[in-house]
Design an enzyme around this catalytic site. Structure first.
Site, PDB file in Angstrom:
ATOM      1  N   CYS A 380       0.839  -1.199   0.000  1.00 16.67           N
ATOM      2  CA  CYS A 380       0.000   0.000   0.000  1.00 16.67           C
ATOM      3  C   CYS A 380       0.879   1.257   0.000  1.00 16.67           C
ATOM      4  O   CYS A 380       1.476   1.563  -1.013  1.00 16.67           O
ATOM      5  CB  CYS A 380      -0.999  -0.040   1.147  1.00 16.67           C
ATOM      6  SG  CYS A 380      -2.501   0.858   0.758  1.00 16.67           S
ATOM      7  N   HIS A 519      -3.670  -5.202   0.519  1.00 17.02           N
ATOM      8  CA  HIS A 519      -3.118  -5.731   1.776  1.00 17.02           C
ATOM      9  C   HIS A 519      -3.185  -7.256   1.803  1.00 17.02           C
ATOM     10  O   HIS A 519      -4.110  -7.825   2.394  1.00 17.02           O
ATOM     11  CB  HIS A 519      -3.884  -5.160   2.969  1.00 17.02           C
ATOM     12  CG  HIS A 519      -3.617  -3.703   3.182  1.00 17.02           C
ATOM     13  ND1 HIS A 519      -2.512  -3.248   3.851  1.00 17.02           N
ATOM     14  CD2 HIS A 519      -4.281  -2.600   2.769  1.00 17.02           C
ATOM     15  CE1 HIS A 519      -2.515  -1.929   3.867  1.00 17.02           C
ATOM     16  NE2 HIS A 519      -3.587  -1.511   3.210  1.00 17.02           N
ATOM     17  N   GLU A 521      -1.553  -9.274   3.513  1.00 18.23           N
ATOM     18  CA  GLU A 521      -1.381  -9.825   4.861  1.00 18.23           C
ATOM     19  C   GLU A 521      -2.713 -10.188   5.515  1.00 18.23           C
ATOM     20  O   GLU A 521      -2.767 -11.036   6.404  1.00 18.23           O
ATOM     21  CB  GLU A 521      -0.605  -8.837   5.743  1.00 18.23           C
ATOM     22  CG  GLU A 521      -1.337  -7.562   6.183  1.00 18.23           C
ATOM     23  CD  GLU A 521      -1.253  -6.423   5.150  1.00 18.23           C
ATOM     24  OE1 GLU A 521      -0.937  -6.706   3.976  1.00 18.23           O
ATOM     25  OE2 GLU A 521      -1.528  -5.263   5.526  1.00 18.23           O
TER      26      GLU A 521
END
Ligand code: GLN
Length: 547
Positions: A380, A519, A521
């Site tokens: 990001c 994102h 993750e």
């Protein structure tokens, strides 16, 4: 209809309620049940989206675009069940709904009160998706006795009362402090906490007691007697080296058994715990170690990047190595040469963030990684900084920057390679935004598809050219720079399906240089590490071999 498990906490905050809930969810799954986990937060913010990461830790984003509490991240990581908007609610949201209804005239002139109007709203929320799963686990944030929490406690009390007998149970987490001087675990705070809970009409069925020392049998008996809980339902919860031990550890002390007993489910289906045994085995027996620098701005509070830390651990599991992630404040590199710091690491990750502070330092970290052939993962804001760095230093546009920083400073200083996104497509729907919009809930949020360039490194890593990942940002890399940046080596290897929004940049020929606007993750799990994190850690292992 689902069976409900309400999870509350007492004595102190940060007891690991979220983790206990997530581990219990995983154990019920291991016994063949379907579950959904939910968080009810007493604070008055409508959602955590506007809260500082320093105060509240990471904001976890769901596929359907909700900005939620980081506990939902634990829930997903342990159960693999994708959280939804309706799995997180705050007092602020509940009151907002009630007040909207009042303004619309839905209450037909009645006086609006906490009981029944607010509690009804809470109960309706709790029951969403009731028919879809075997067990609904609802965690109440904060501790029993907090003023803001009272309507939630009253709501779950009523809920249990209104459902058929045996359909709802209450699990309470407390702390047994250890007095070193006398060598004793003290049960009084737990007794008081349960007393507080009972005074608002909730009698716990299961007590989970956090403790640094094993609880002697006679103390268990005492807690059971004074708290009116069966001795088998007093569950000791010792500290663990890795959170991923939690399902097996809770199983070993009988948590899932106590919960199923409380529901009267007998005989209980036997659990299949192989998934967790494999995870714990990989965590405990790594074949080596890699060191990864996380160069970001919210480094004082590790919870601010919770999902990134976990996803790196998962990347380690995939490669059977221990990932030693170290947090470096990017502002350091605005005063000092990054080389002496960064030379000690096998890879560099620059995570997301908001505002200009520290961003020049992030760019210097990206430059170091690019020039020195060190694996770089920009997420990001970390992607945006890598693009600006390349625009400045490879294309020679010295004033390249992000509109975000100009907006913050109130003056135009930069050529906006990263600009404020005002209009985009969500499926077939056009979404519009203005700078002056409210801050809450107005970003590009939730799951969006991206199309990857065939033959690119990213497509190889994913093993497909069509992906969906979660977003949370207001600014975007300007696609008009694509051609020029590609000429100097930064390839735009993933785009939004309409080709307007750059999703991924990579540098072919570099060992591993990847910037992603989303994102990844948020979707990584210990038993299913995200391919990008698995491959990033693999690249770090290779890098470690070179040095
Ligand atoms: N601040 C940047 C934006 O809004 C990046 C956001 C992020 O890293 N999540 O676009």
């Amino acid at each position: 209809m689902a069976r409900y498990i309400f999870i509350t906490g007492g004595v102190v905050s940060s007891l690991g309620k979220g983790l206990a809930s997530a581990a219990l969810g995983a154990l019920l799954q291991a016994r063949g049940y379907t579950v959904r986990l939910r968080k009810l937060d007493p604070y008055l913010n409508v959602d955590p989206g506007t809260m500082s990461p320093f105060e509240h830790g990471e904001v976890f984003v769901t596929d359907d675009g909700a900005e939620t509490d980081l506990d939902l991240g634990h829930y997903e990581r342990f159960t693999g069940v994708a959280a939804r908007k309706t799995d997180s609610v705050s007092s602020g949201r509940i009151y907002q709904n009630v007040l909207d209804k009042e303004r619309r005239g839905d209450y037909l002139g009645k006086t609006i009160q906490v009981i029944p109007h607010v509690t009804n709203e809470i109960k309706e929320w709790i029951a969403i998706g009731d028919m879809e799963v075997d067990f609904m686990l609802c965690e109440i944030g904060g501790t029993v006795g907090d003023i803001e929490g009272l309507p939630f406690f009253e709501g779950i009390r009523q809920f249990g009362q209104e459902r058929p007998r045996g359909q709802c149970i209450y699990m309470h987490l407390t702390l047994l402090p250890y007095l070193a001087a006398s060598g004793e675990l003290k049960t009084k705070p737990t007794q008081h906490s349960v007393k507080e809970l009972r005074s608002i009409g909730i009698a716990p069925d299961v007590l989970v007691c956090r403790t640094e020392h094993p609880i002697p049998e006679k103390e268990i008996a005492k807690i059971a007697l004074f708290c009116n809980v069966r001795p088998e339902a007093v569950i000791p919860a010792m500290d663990l080296k890795s959170i991923y031990e939690a399902p097996l550890a809770y199983h070993a002390v009988g948590l899932d058994q106590a919960v199923l007993d409380a529901f009267g489910i007998s005989p209980a289906p036997r659990p299949d715990l192989r998934r967790w045994e494999a995870v714990v085995d990989a965590v405990h027996n790594p074949d080596g170690e890699v060191r990864i620098a996380i160069v970001g701005k919210y480094t004082q509070l590790e919870d601010a990047y919770k999902s990134i830390a976990e996803a790196l651990t998962h990347g380690g599991i995939a490669n059977r190595v221990k990932v030693r992630a170290e947090w470096l404040d990017s502002e350091i590199f605005e005063r000092e040469d990054p080389a002496p710091y960064l030379e000690n690491y096998d890879a560099i990750l620059v995570p997301g963030g908001f505002g200009e502070r520290g961003t020049e330092g992030m760019m210097r970290a990206a430059q170091f990684a690019r020039e020195r052939n060190v694996p770089y993962f920009g997420i990001c804001l970390g992607m945006q900084m890598a693009v600006i760095e390349a625009t400045r230093n490879l294309m020679g546009v010295k004033h390249a920057g992000s509109e975000e920083f100009d907006h913050e400073a109130g003056q135009k200083r930069f050529e906006p390679v990263v600009y404020h996104l005002k209009e985009w497509l969500e499926g077939n729907r056009t979404i519009k935004r203005e700078i002056a919009d409210d801050k809450g809930g107005t970003m590009r949020l939730g799951a969006y598809n991206a199309v990857l360039t065939e033959g690119s490194q990213i497509a190889q890593i994913y093993g497909t050219c069509a992906i969906s990942e979660r977003h949370r940002h207001r600014y975007e890399v300007d696609v008009t720079y694509r051609e020029k940046l590609e000429k100097v080596g930064l390839k735009f290897s993933g785009m939004s399906p309409d080709g307007r929004l750059p999703e991924i940049v990579e540098i072919p020929g570099h060992p591993w240089f990847m910037g992603v606007q989303f994102h990844p993750e948020l979707k990584s799990k210990p038993f299913e590490p995200h391919p990008l994190f698995a491959d990033f850690v693999r690249a770090a292992v290779e890098q470690g071999r070179l040095v």
